[in-house]
Design a protein around this motif. Structure first.
Motif, PDB file in Angstrom:
ATOM      1  N   LYS A   4       0.849  -1.186   0.000  1.00  0.00           N
ATOM      2  CA  LYS A   4       0.000   0.000   0.000  1.00  0.00           C
ATOM      3  C   LYS A   4       0.887   1.239   0.000  1.00  0.00           C
ATOM      4  CE  LYS A   4      -3.353  -2.438   2.919  1.00  0.00           C
ATOM      5  NZ  LYS A   4      -3.907  -2.562   4.278  1.00  0.00           N
ATOM      6  N   GLY A   5       0.515   2.219  -0.810  1.00  0.00           N
ATOM      7  CA  GLY A   5       1.289   3.454  -0.847  1.00  0.00           C
ATOM      8  C   GLY A   5       2.312   3.465  -1.966  1.00  0.00           C
ATOM      9  N   SER A  27      -1.618  -3.367  -3.852  1.00  0.00           N
ATOM     10  CA  SER A  27      -1.887  -2.570  -2.640  1.00  0.00           C
ATOM     11  C   SER A  27      -2.640  -3.328  -1.553  1.00  0.00           C
ATOM     12  CB  SER A  27      -2.678  -1.301  -3.028  1.00  0.00           C
ATOM     13  OG  SER A  27      -1.942  -0.491  -3.898  1.00  0.00           O
ATOM     14  N   PHE A  28      -2.107  -4.461  -1.137  1.00  0.00           N
ATOM     15  CA  PHE A  28      -2.781  -5.202  -0.068  1.00  0.00           C
ATOM     16  C   PHE A  28      -1.850  -5.571   1.087  1.00  0.00           C
ATOM     17  CE2 PHE A  28      -1.084  -8.405  -2.887  1.00  0.00           C
ATOM     18  CZ  PHE A  28      -0.666  -9.428  -2.051  1.00  0.00           C
ATOM     19  N   VAL A  29      -0.556  -5.234   0.988  1.00  0.00           N
ATOM     20  CA  VAL A  29       0.394  -5.540   2.060  1.00  0.00           C
ATOM     21  C   VAL A  29       0.755  -4.253   2.793  1.00  0.00           C
ATOM     22  CG1 VAL A  29       2.680  -6.465   2.639  1.00  0.00           C
ATOM     23  CG2 VAL A  29       1.343  -7.502   0.805  1.00  0.00           C
ATOM     24  N   LEU A  32       4.841  -1.446   6.251  1.00  0.00           N
ATOM     25  CA  LEU A  32       5.842  -1.692   7.285  1.00  0.00           C
ATOM     26  C   LEU A  32       6.251  -3.156   7.368  1.00  0.00           C
ATOM     27  CD1 LEU A  32       4.756   0.646  10.198  1.00  0.00           C
ATOM     28  CD2 LEU A  32       6.435   1.016   8.387  1.00  0.00           C
ATOM     29  N   VAL A  33       5.580  -4.042   6.612  1.00  0.00           N
ATOM     30  CA  VAL A  33       5.990  -5.449   6.567  1.00  0.00           C
ATOM     31  C   VAL A  33       7.236  -5.544   5.693  1.00  0.00           C
ATOM     32  CG1 VAL A  33       5.380  -7.749   5.727  1.00  0.00           C
ATOM     33  CG2 VAL A  33       3.676  -6.378   6.945  1.00  0.00           C
ATOM     34  N   SER A  34       8.338  -5.969   6.281  1.00  0.00           N
ATOM     35  CA  SER A  34       9.613  -5.984   5.543  1.00  0.00           C
ATOM     36  C   SER A  34      10.016  -7.380   5.085  1.00  0.00           C
ATOM     37  CB  SER A  34      10.728  -5.405   6.425  1.00  0.00           C
ATOM     38  OG  SER A  34      10.915  -6.208   7.566  1.00  0.00           O
ATOM     39  N   ASN A  35       9.244  -8.402   5.472  1.00  0.00           N
ATOM     40  CA  ASN A  35       9.666  -9.764   5.135  1.00  0.00           C
ATOM     41  C   ASN A  35       8.655 -10.464   4.234  1.00  0.00           C
ATOM     42  OD1 ASN A  35       7.822  -9.801   7.258  1.00  0.00           O
ATOM     43  ND2 ASN A  35       8.538 -11.772   8.027  1.00  0.00           N
ATOM     44  N   TYR A  36       7.918  -9.682   3.429  1.00  0.00           N
ATOM     45  CA  TYR A  36       7.043 -10.288   2.427  1.00  0.00           C
ATOM     46  C   TYR A  36       7.930 -10.894   1.351  1.00  0.00           C
ATOM     47  CZ  TYR A  36       3.261 -10.795  -0.967  1.00  0.00           C
ATOM     48  OH  TYR A  36       2.354 -11.307  -1.855  1.00  0.00           O
ATOM     49  N   ALA A  87      -0.236 -15.404   5.898  1.00  0.00           N
ATOM     50  CA  ALA A  87       0.264 -14.059   6.202  1.00  0.00           C
ATOM     51  C   ALA A  87       1.782 -14.057   6.151  1.00  0.00           C
ATOM     52  CB  ALA A  87      -0.210 -13.641   7.587  1.00  0.00           C
ATOM     53  N   PRO A  88       2.390 -12.879   5.940  1.00  0.00           N
ATOM     54  CA  PRO A  88       3.849 -12.808   5.975  1.00  0.00           C
ATOM     55  C   PRO A  88       4.390 -13.337   7.291  1.00  0.00           C
ATOM     56  CG  PRO A  88       2.919 -10.780   5.107  1.00  0.00           C
ATOM     57  CD  PRO A  88       1.763 -11.614   5.584  1.00  0.00           C
ATOM     58  N   ARG A  89       5.575 -13.957   7.239  1.00  0.00           N
ATOM     59  CA  ARG A  89       6.132 -14.598   8.417  1.00  0.00           C
ATOM     60  C   ARG A  89       6.616 -13.587   9.448  1.00  0.00           C
ATOM     61  NH1 ARG A  89       6.747 -17.785   4.343  1.00  0.00           N
ATOM     62  NH2 ARG A  89       8.479 -16.725   3.381  1.00  0.00           N
ATOM     63  N   PRO A  90       6.864 -14.051  10.676  1.00  0.00           N
ATOM     64  CA  PRO A  90       7.300 -13.133  11.733  1.00  0.00           C
ATOM     65  C   PRO A  90       8.586 -12.417  11.354  1.00  0.00           C
ATOM     66  CG  PRO A  90       6.791 -15.322  12.618  1.00  0.00           C
ATOM     67  CD  PRO A  90       6.735 -15.434  11.142  1.00  0.00           C
TER      68      PRO A  90
END
Length: 400
Positions: A4-5, A27-29, A32-36, A87-90
């Motif tokens: 997104k963004g 635009s669905f993640v 701030l998720v850095s490990n997609y 979902a993206p992992r921890p």
């Protein structure tokens, strides 16, 4: 484009175009998720493709990032978790942890557990080396062995496992290099005119300013690795704290850097198509049809009309009117040969890369410098020279 963004910098398809044809995977993640990862992408995209087929529609993959496209075409990825997560992992992803280590140490560890894979990867390629180590740590099986198993499956080949969709075809839009370069430069100018700087400022203020202040900024993962963000780093972090003249210089520097990196990326994409699809023909490579887009005024004749004819032929199960592209393959070429250029202190992998290196400006510069030193040594003697011309000659032998 999954994040997104940053709609301008990632060149997302416009809302107007999306209303003409349904789009997915945009635009669905959370930014701030850095490990997609590419595995996350594949695990969401494959069910969508099945859903489109179930409605008697044709899925069209547009792009893009090479490895992500490969993940949809072939069985090439390895799940290292027992239960794939939706979902993206921890954040404690083992690969990210490994990437914090020194490159030489990473390569040494890989050499101990998977020497075959280590021989294929350059020690500086930390991300791939870390991934291979992660595969071994989480499966107990060397990465190279898993790849061999995929290649030996029915329908597999040198490129990896079997094709997921046997009736795929690839439409490669390519242009004359000069026309492409000019078009990419114009695109960057259009992005600036469309509000690129405001978009970057807003994103930097909301997501990156705090990281920069704490020296935690990371342009290697997540949305921050998008082309264009790090090119404007100096401008963004100094804006408001330097003179208008300095700010203007940094802005122009960022714009020119964005143009250069965009053109380099386009060249890499074209090189990937040639190497991945055209130079390695085999049973598990989809046909590639070239469509010339140098002159956009001829879009209807050169692109749209032939593309529709090719796709309709595939749907109807008949041979397309156009011939797929093919390229000569050098059977003698070794893509995994290892050579060390002692002159430049560099490890070079691959015959073609070695040939390119020996013609490069940096190598020729070092060669010229070495020859000058040798010439001056022969003319006046060198420090520690015993006077034996043969000794001096041997000491100046070049690693070519």
């Amino acid at each position: 484009q999954v994040y997104k963004g940053l709609d301008i910098i990632t060149n997302k398809v416009s809302p107007q175009e999306q209303r003409l044809c349904r789009h997915h995977m945009i635009s669905f993640v959370d930014p701030l998720v850095s490990n997609y990862t590419v595995v996350d992408f594949r695990d969401k995209a494959v069910p969508l493709i099945s859903y489109i087929f179930a409605r008697d529609k044709i899925p069209i993959v547009v792009g893009g990032t090479n490895y992500y496209i490969e993940s949809l075409l072939w069985k090439v990825l390895i799940n290292t978790k027992e239960e794939p997560s939706a979902a993206p992992r921890p954040a404690s992803d083992r690969k990210v942890e490994l990437e914090q280590l020194d490159g030489a140490e990473l390569h040494r560890r890989l050499s101990q557990v998977d020497p075959e894979m280590a021989a294929k990867l350059h020690p500086h390629d930390k991300r791939k080396v870390a991934r291979s180590l992660q595969v071994f740590e989480e499966t107990g099986i060397p990465h190279s062995e898993i790849l061999h198993q995929q290649q030996q499956e029915e329908g597999g080949g040198p490129l990896g496992g079997p094709l997921k969709y046997p009736n795929s075809c690839i439409l490669w839009l390519h242009a004359d290099q000069a026309a492409l370069d000019a078009r990419l430069e114009q695109r960057v100018d259009a992005m600036v005119a469309a509000g690129l700087l405001e978009e970057l400022r807003d994103f930097h203020r909301r997501y990156n300013r705090e990281k920069v202040a704490e020296n935690r900024q990371d342009y290697q993962h997540g949305i921050f690795q998008s082309i264009g963000f790090k090119e404007f780093h100096e401008y963004l972090v100094s804006e408001g704290s330097c003179s208008p003249e300095t700010s203007a210089v940094l802005l122009e520097k960022g714009i020119q850097a964005l143009k250069q990196v965009t053109k380099r990326y386009a060249r890499r994409q074209n090189k990937w198509v040639r190497n991945r699809f055209l130079k390695r023909p085999g049973p598990n490579v989809p046909p590639v049809y070239g469509l010339e887009v140098s002159d956009v005024q001829r879009w209807e004749e050169d692109v749209l009309k032939p593309a529709l004819e090719i796709v309709e032929s595939f749907i109807q199960g008949r041979e397309p009117p156009a011939e797929p592209l093919r390229m000569e393959q050098d059977e003698e070429e070794n893509k995994r040969s290892h050579r060390v250029c002692e002159l430049c202190s560099r490890l070079i992998i691959g015959d073609r890369e070695w040939a390119a290196h020996t013609r490069s400006k940096s190598h020729l510069h070092h060669l010229k410098k070495r020859r000058k030193l040798e010439a001056s040594g022969r003319a006046g003697g060198t420090v520690g020279d015993s006077g034996d011309a043969g000794t001096s000659d041997r000491g100046g032998s070049l690693p070519l």
